[in-house]
Design an enzyme around this catalytic site. Structure first.
Site, short mmCIF file in Angstrom:
data_model
loop_
_atom_site.label_atom_id
_atom_site.label_comp_id
_atom_site.label_asym_id
_atom_site.label_seq_id
_atom_site.Cartn_x
_atom_site.Cartn_y
_atom_site.Cartn_z
N GLY A 239 0.82 -1.21 0.00
CA GLY A 239 0.00 0.00 0.00
C GLY A 239 0.85 1.25 0.00
O GLY A 239 2.06 1.20 0.19
N PRO A 240 0.20 2.40 -0.21
CA PRO A 240 0.95 3.67 -0.22
C PRO A 240 1.58 3.95 1.13
O PRO A 240 1.20 3.36 2.15
CB PRO A 240 -0.14 4.72 -0.55
CG PRO A 240 -1.27 3.94 -1.12
CD PRO A 240 -1.23 2.60 -0.49
N GLY A 244 -0.55 2.45 7.29
CA GLY A 244 -0.66 1.62 8.48
C GLY A 244 -0.16 0.21 8.33
O GLY A 244 -0.58 -0.67 9.09
N LYS A 245 0.75 -0.07 7.38
CA LYS A 245 1.25 -1.43 7.19
C LYS A 245 2.07 -1.89 8.40
O LYS A 245 1.87 -2.99 8.92
CB LYS A 245 2.11 -1.49 5.92
CG LYS A 245 1.35 -1.12 4.66
CD LYS A 245 2.21 -1.26 3.42
CE LYS A 245 3.33 -0.24 3.38
NZ LYS A 245 2.83 1.15 3.29
N THR A 246 2.99 -1.05 8.86
CA THR A 246 3.81 -1.41 10.01
C THR A 246 2.96 -1.50 11.28
O THR A 246 3.18 -2.38 12.12
CB THR A 246 4.94 -0.38 10.19
OG1 THR A 246 5.69 -0.28 8.98
CG2 THR A 246 5.87 -0.80 11.32
N HIS A 462 -7.13 35.11 -12.30
CA HIS A 462 -6.74 33.72 -12.56
C HIS A 462 -7.54 32.78 -11.67
O HIS A 462 -8.15 31.80 -12.15
CB HIS A 462 -5.23 33.56 -12.31
CG HIS A 462 -4.71 32.20 -12.61
ND1 HIS A 462 -4.00 31.89 -13.74
CD2 HIS A 462 -4.79 31.04 -11.92
CE1 HIS A 462 -3.67 30.62 -13.74
NE2 HIS A 462 -4.13 30.07 -12.63
N GLU A 463 -7.54 33.05 -10.37
CA GLU A 463 -8.26 32.17 -9.44
C GLU A 463 -9.76 32.26 -9.63
O GLU A 463 -10.48 31.26 -9.50
CB GLU A 463 -7.88 32.54 -7.99
CG GLU A 463 -6.41 32.37 -7.65
CD GLU A 463 -5.92 30.95 -7.86
OE1 GLU A 463 -6.74 30.02 -7.83
OE2 GLU A 463 -4.71 30.76 -8.06
N HIS A 466 -10.70 29.86 -12.41
CA HIS A 466 -10.85 28.47 -11.93
C HIS A 466 -12.19 28.28 -11.24
O HIS A 466 -12.91 27.30 -11.49
CB HIS A 466 -9.72 28.15 -10.94
CG HIS A 466 -8.39 27.94 -11.57
ND1 HIS A 466 -8.15 27.02 -12.56
CD2 HIS A 466 -7.19 28.54 -11.33
CE1 HIS A 466 -6.88 27.06 -12.92
NE2 HIS A 466 -6.27 27.98 -12.17
N ASP A 537 -1.03 24.22 -13.81
CA ASP A 537 -2.29 23.83 -14.46
C ASP A 537 -2.03 23.14 -15.79
O ASP A 537 -2.65 22.11 -16.11
CB ASP A 537 -3.17 25.06 -14.69
CG ASP A 537 -3.43 25.84 -13.41
OD1 ASP A 537 -3.53 25.19 -12.36
OD2 ASP A 537 -3.52 27.08 -13.47
#
Length: 694
Positions: A239-240, A244-246, A462-463, A466, A537
């Site tokens: 997993g990424p 929580g693997k450990t 610009h914002e 968006h 962008d």
């Protein structure tokens, strides 16, 4: 109190101080010789100066090689006043020189003695006769012969102790330099105080079911053996980072009540040849002695990387030997009855295929990013340690953090507590969590950054571009907040709340790309020119377009073909998996796709030019605007589009200057720094738009 303070300030004793003192004393004694050092002269000085002046008390030949000159006591001060002889000792000998042939020196000395006595007849000048002395080299000479070798041995021991952590730690500790081949695994058993159980692991329900089967087998082996079943020999947690693997492996150790060996893959890597394989053998030997038990190898990709097929290309014999030994121990001719191997990695695609086959790691357990329900459970675990506002809603925090891993959520909780403490609050409030999320995603606010009025106006439009395009398109991500306050490397930012969907249609991708291009389209329509602010962008739009054409088969000209390599072995290829003609066709399709999105963005902005201007002016006035502000300007989003206000995902607090800016989104489209023209990705990692297996 004064004594306690003196004891606190007193430096601690270190055994290396003793070594330094001893060496300093020896060097001082050897070179200073009790306060002085013999001065080397030659035969001419003795014959022409010292002997005629009557300053010589005696001349001694030592070991038939060196002549030592002892001065009269009253003559020592005379020579010490001369710059050349100022360091001669008070007690002789004061001078020395090598005599060469003893017989010749005796003849020359006797001739000089006779000449001086004849010349000084009646003058009282007496020349002493030669004396002879033989002495062994002594322990000092022996010491200086062995001293260099002694230093080498001491430094070697110190270096090896540092490399082996002073010989400590876990089952393989002790022994110093002789334990370099021992495994450094840390042993947990039922007597260990630091226990983690499945109750401490929030979310990961499917993964817990898989590993609990391993725990159940170790507790009740007869339940499976009666039916002829065998427990898997190994399980790989994939997993990424930060999911929580450990932590899940630690929970297995706490639940199983059997010995649990924990070691990192990098602990097998050493500068000495053969040490890695030796540590693998030692680890499994210890595990067999304590069977039934569990062996956990964290970050196994450090030694499990796929072996090179060409020995001359990026091969590492030591790492491959370690991997070969691990493969043999896991499923070789030997028996590992009762030894179960757990391993964790976030790079399963680069692991050797022999390591992943059945009989070694029989199953792979996916530990993915948590969904909204699991995020709420993780927040509940980390919020226990904080002093919270009773009105705080955990579900609200879970909705604001799509794509966050467990480690990210822990960081949000810690940052929120630090922000509340910085503001001298008695409890951690909802606004502190929103500020922490903004801080982690977008970076630190930089209100003191110098921006001209013209640049500020460009950033605002610009914002606003968006925000306008994303609000008017049905499948674009709903907007939570827009700001023109610089954060990190960004000069402005827009926060969105992306849908947590598993598949994405072509129309949804088109709308998202059009929203990304809305900033540049707004600049062109408003000012008649474009700036470098759309760098990020354009980068994201280009990557999305190439993915649609070359990976997802969303182009009519290319058809239902994908050039994505899910095996992760593309680095072994010397060329592209398609012809030059197809490459040109892909480029044309990508250009047409991006142009389609750009035209759509300009069309939306042209139709709502008045709203775009009002939104930009509001941004220039207040610097931060929220979802409800867009709703007042443009009205509600079209039917079928998700509105954050309808689900309580956004609430407006603060004074409208940016200090109380609340709301958070998974995607940020913002202007980069005008000088650097690069900016950090403020979007949390999400796999919703990536090919499976990537």
């Amino acid at each position: 109190m004064a004594n306690d303070k003196r004891n606190t300030l007193r430096p601690r004793f270190n055994i290396y101080w003793m070594w330094g003192i001893i060496i300093a004393v020896i060097l001082g004694w050897a070179y200073l010789g009790g306060g002085g050092q013999q001065s080397k002269i030659n035969w001419d000085v003795l014959r022409d100066t010292l002997l005629p002046a009557g300053h010589v008390q005696r001349v001694q030949v030592l070991n038939r090689e060196v002549a030592q000159v002892y001065l009269e006591p009253q003559s020592v001060s005379y020579y010490k006043n001369q710059e050349r002889y100022r360091y001669i000792p008070d007690q002789g000998p004061q001078f020395f020189f090598n005599i060469g042939s003893l017989e010749k020196f005796e003849n020359d000395y006797q001739a000089a003695r006779d000449s001086i006595e004849r010349t000084a007849a009646g003058g009282g000048v007496a020349v002493p006769a030669l004396t002879f002395e033989n002495e062994s080299s002594g322990w000092m000479t022996m010491f200086w012969q062995i001293f260099p070798f002694l230093l080498i041995v001491v430094f070697w021991i110190i270096i090896m102790r540092r490399m082996n952590g002073a010989g400590g730690g876990g089952a393989g500790g002790g022994g110093g330099v002789f334990s370099v081949g021992k495994a450094k695994a840390r042993l947990f058993d039922k007597d260990n105080d630091q226990k983690v159980t499945f109750k401490d692991v929030a979310g990961l329900e499917e993964a817990k079911v898989e590993v609990m089967e391993v725990v159940d087998f170790l507790r009740n082996p007869g339940k499976y053996s009666e039916l002829g079943g065998k427990i898997p020999k190994g399980a790989l947690l994939v997993g990424p980072p930060g999911t929580g693997k450990t932590l899940l492996a630690k929970a297995v150790a706490g639940e199983a009540n059997v010995p649990f060996f924990s070691i990192s893959g990098s602990d097998f890597v050493e500068m000495f040849v053969g040490v890695g394989a030796s540590r693998v053998r030692d680890l499994f030997k210890q595990a067999k002695d304590k069977a039934p038990c569990i062996v956990f190898i964290d970050e196994i990709d450090a030694i499990g990387r796929a072996r090179s097929k060409n020995s001359g290309w990026s091969s590492n014999d030591e790492r491959e030997n370690t991997l070969n030994q691990l493969l043999t121990e896991m499923d070789g001719f030997g028996t590992n009855a009762g030894v179960i191997v757990l391993a964790a990695t976030n790079r399963a695609d680069i692991l050797d295929k022999a390591l992943l086959r059945a009989g070694r790691f029989d199953r792979q357990i996916e530990v993915g990013l948590p969904d909204i329900k699991e995020r709420a459970e993780i927040f509940a675990v980390h919020l226990k340690k904080l002093k919270l506002d009773p009105k705080l809603d955990t579900d609200f925090l879970a909705r604001q953090t799509p794509g966050f891993s467990g480690a990210d959520i822990a960081n949000v909780c810690n940052e929120a507590a630090l922000i509340a403490a910085r503001k001298n609050k008695n409890q951690v409030e909802r606004q502190d969590f929103m500020d922490a999320i903004d801080r982690i995603i977008g970076g630190l606010e930089r209100k003191n950054k110098i921006i001209t009025d013209a640049e500020k106006r460009t950033i605002a439009f610009h914002e606003a571009g968006h925000a306008t395009v994303s609000w008017m398109l049905k499948w674009a991500n709903p907007l939570l907040k827009v700001t023109i306050i610089p954060r990190g490397k960004a000069l402005g930012a827009a926060w969105y709340l992306p849908d947590e969907r598993q598949i994405t249609t072509r129309e949804q991708m088109i709308h998202e790309m059009a929203a990304l291009l809305g900033g540049r389209a707004s600049e062109e329509l408003t000012f008649g020119e474009i700036s470098s602010g759309a760098l990020n962008d354009l980068e994201r739009t280009t990557k999305q377009a190439y993915a649609m054409v070359a990976y997802y088969g969303m182009s009519g000209a290319i058809g239902n073909r994908s050039f994505y390599d899910s095996t992760g072995q593309s680095e072994m290829m010397f060329g592209k998996p398609y012809s030059d003609e197809t490459a040109r066709l892909i480029d044309r399709e990508v250009n047409a796709l991006i142009e389609e999105c750009y035209v759509l963005a300009k069309k939306i902005l042209s139709e709502h030019a008045d709203g775009l201007r009002r939104l930009a002016e509001l941004l220039l006035e207040r610097e931060v605007i929220f979802t409800e502000d867009l709703e007042q300007i443009f009205g509600k989003r079209q039917a079928g589009a998700r509105n954050p206000l309808e689900t309580g995902d956004s609430a407006r607090e603060g004074n409208g200057t940016g200090d109380g800016a609340e709301g958070r989104g998974g995607r940020v489209a913002s202007l980069p720094d005008a000088v650097d023209e690069t900016r950090q990705e403020a979007e949390p990692a999400s796999d919703m738009n990536r090919p499976e297996g990537e």
